[in-house]
Design an enzyme around this catalytic site. Structure first.
Site, short mmCIF file in Angstrom:
data_model
loop_
_atom_site.label_atom_id
_atom_site.label_comp_id
_atom_site.label_asym_id
_atom_site.label_seq_id
_atom_site.Cartn_x
_atom_site.Cartn_y
_atom_site.Cartn_z
CD GLN A 32 -3.31 0.29 1.94
OE1 GLN A 32 -3.33 -0.83 2.42
NE2 GLN A 32 -4.20 1.20 2.25
CB SER A 45 2.18 -5.05 3.78
OG SER A 45 1.03 -5.03 4.60
CG LEU A 46 -1.08 -4.98 -0.67
CD1 LEU A 46 -1.52 -5.59 -1.99
CD2 LEU A 46 -1.62 -3.58 -0.55
NE ARG A 95 -3.25 -8.19 4.77
CZ ARG A 95 -2.44 -7.16 4.57
NH1 ARG A 95 -2.80 -6.20 3.73
NH2 ARG A 95 -1.27 -7.08 5.19
CG HIS A 154 1.90 -4.43 9.36
ND1 HIS A 154 1.73 -5.76 9.05
CD2 HIS A 154 1.74 -3.75 8.20
CE1 HIS A 154 1.48 -5.87 7.75
NE2 HIS A 154 1.47 -4.67 7.23
CD GLN A 173 1.18 -9.72 5.69
OE1 GLN A 173 0.01 -9.36 5.82
NE2 GLN A 173 1.76 -9.88 4.52
#
Length: 313
Positions: free
Chosen positions: A11, A95-96, A120, A204, A253
């Site tokens: 992102q 991440s994503l 998510r 996170h 995660q």
């Protein structure tokens, strides 16, 4: 011989117009965008190509959109004779981007990846009421100092390292008051910059636990296959291929640290990778690679011109 790893952006790499050139040039890209649109019951591709930017930036839209562009680039390369299985040693995503990496490597179907990322994004947004959490970018301090100061600033709240992006470039996350305390303490400790980030939720960190539970439930409902090449997991900075472990690490995660410096370090160290190829929107990961592993070749592929240049190279 070149040993490649493909990396997939997270992102912040989204921009209005992303994927439009690919869709205009390649049927394979149009197929990816149509499949994602169908999976979500939304013309996400129109939002990607035309905006508005503030709607694209919403977590629930940005996450599947970035994955769609990354998979579109992958499918275009494969349609031109490039084989991920035979010509990449590893995949990794920020991440994503870990979902993009897994979709590109065949662990998820494209439709499942799109729906998982929609879930998510929505779950991360809902986990903490707007205005109660924050994230900040910290430049110019080592990891240990940032960790120590965050522990001091927490004072009963949540405040910790969210992303270790590159040496001297980390992101912290937690309760708004704690992050604000940390910003002041980190400035005093010598940070070159300590800036609040324009994000809608504190990703996170432990505050994301409700979103982690939502992802556990969502991942339980999908088929995860072994990827055609190992994925270097964010929370481990080590390669995994077992479907059950992939699910577990994706749940971890959500609240865990993105160990990106360590992931790239593993790829070019133990992994023996000599070229890092970023597939998808923007050039963020290629820029970070130059800071983490300046001796290693890093390229980004996001447009039709990039595809031609990469295949010619």
């Amino acid at each position: 011989m070149t040993k490649r790893a493909f990396t997939f952006p997270g992102q912040g790499s989204q921009a209005v117009g992303m994927g439009k050139d690919l869709a205009g040039t390649y049927q394979e890209a149009r197929n990816v965008f149509a499949e994602v649109d169908d999976a979500l019951g939304q013309k996400l591709s129109t939002l990607m190509f035309e905006g508005p930017e503030e709607t694209l930036r919403l977590t629930e839209n940005a996450q599947p959109a970035l994955m769609a562009v990354s998979v579109a680039v992958t499918r275009v390369l494969e349609s031109r004779g490039f084989s991920l299985k035979e010509q990449a040693a590893y995949v990794a995503g920020h991440s994503l981007g870990e979902y993009s990496a897994l979709a590109a490597a065949g662990a998820f179907s494209l439709a499942d990846a799109a729906r998982l990322l929609r879930t998510r994004g929505e779950a991360m947004q809902k986990a903490v009421p707007v205005g109660q959490g924050a994230m900040a970018a910290i430049l110019g301090l080592d990891l240990e100092t940032v960790e120590r100061v965050c522990a001091e600033a927490a004072a009963g709240d949540v405040c910790g390292l969210a992303n270790d992006n590159a040496p001297g470039q980390v992101v912290i996350s937690g309760n708004l008051a704690a992050v604000n305390r940390a910003i002041e303490l980190l400035k005093a400790a010598g940070a070159k910059r300590a800036l609040p980030l324009p994000v809608s939720a504190p990703f996170h960190c432990a505050l994301m636990q409700p979103a982690a539970e939502a992802m556990r439930a969502a991942l339980d409902k999908v088929v995860v296959r072994a990827p055609v090449v190992p994925v270097v997991a964010n929370v481990l900075a080590a390669p995994i291929s077992d479907p059950a472990e992939i699910k577990m690490r994706l749940v971890e995660q959500v609240t865990g640290r993105v160990r990106w410096t360590e992931c790239v370090g593993w790829l070019v160290g133990d992994g023996g990778v000599t070229q890092l190829v970023e597939l998808g929107a923007g050039k963020v990961l290629s820029g970070l690679a130059k800071r983490i592993a300046p001796e290693t070749a890093a390229v980004s592929v996001s447009t039709s011109a990039d595809v031609d240049a990469f295949l010619a190279g």
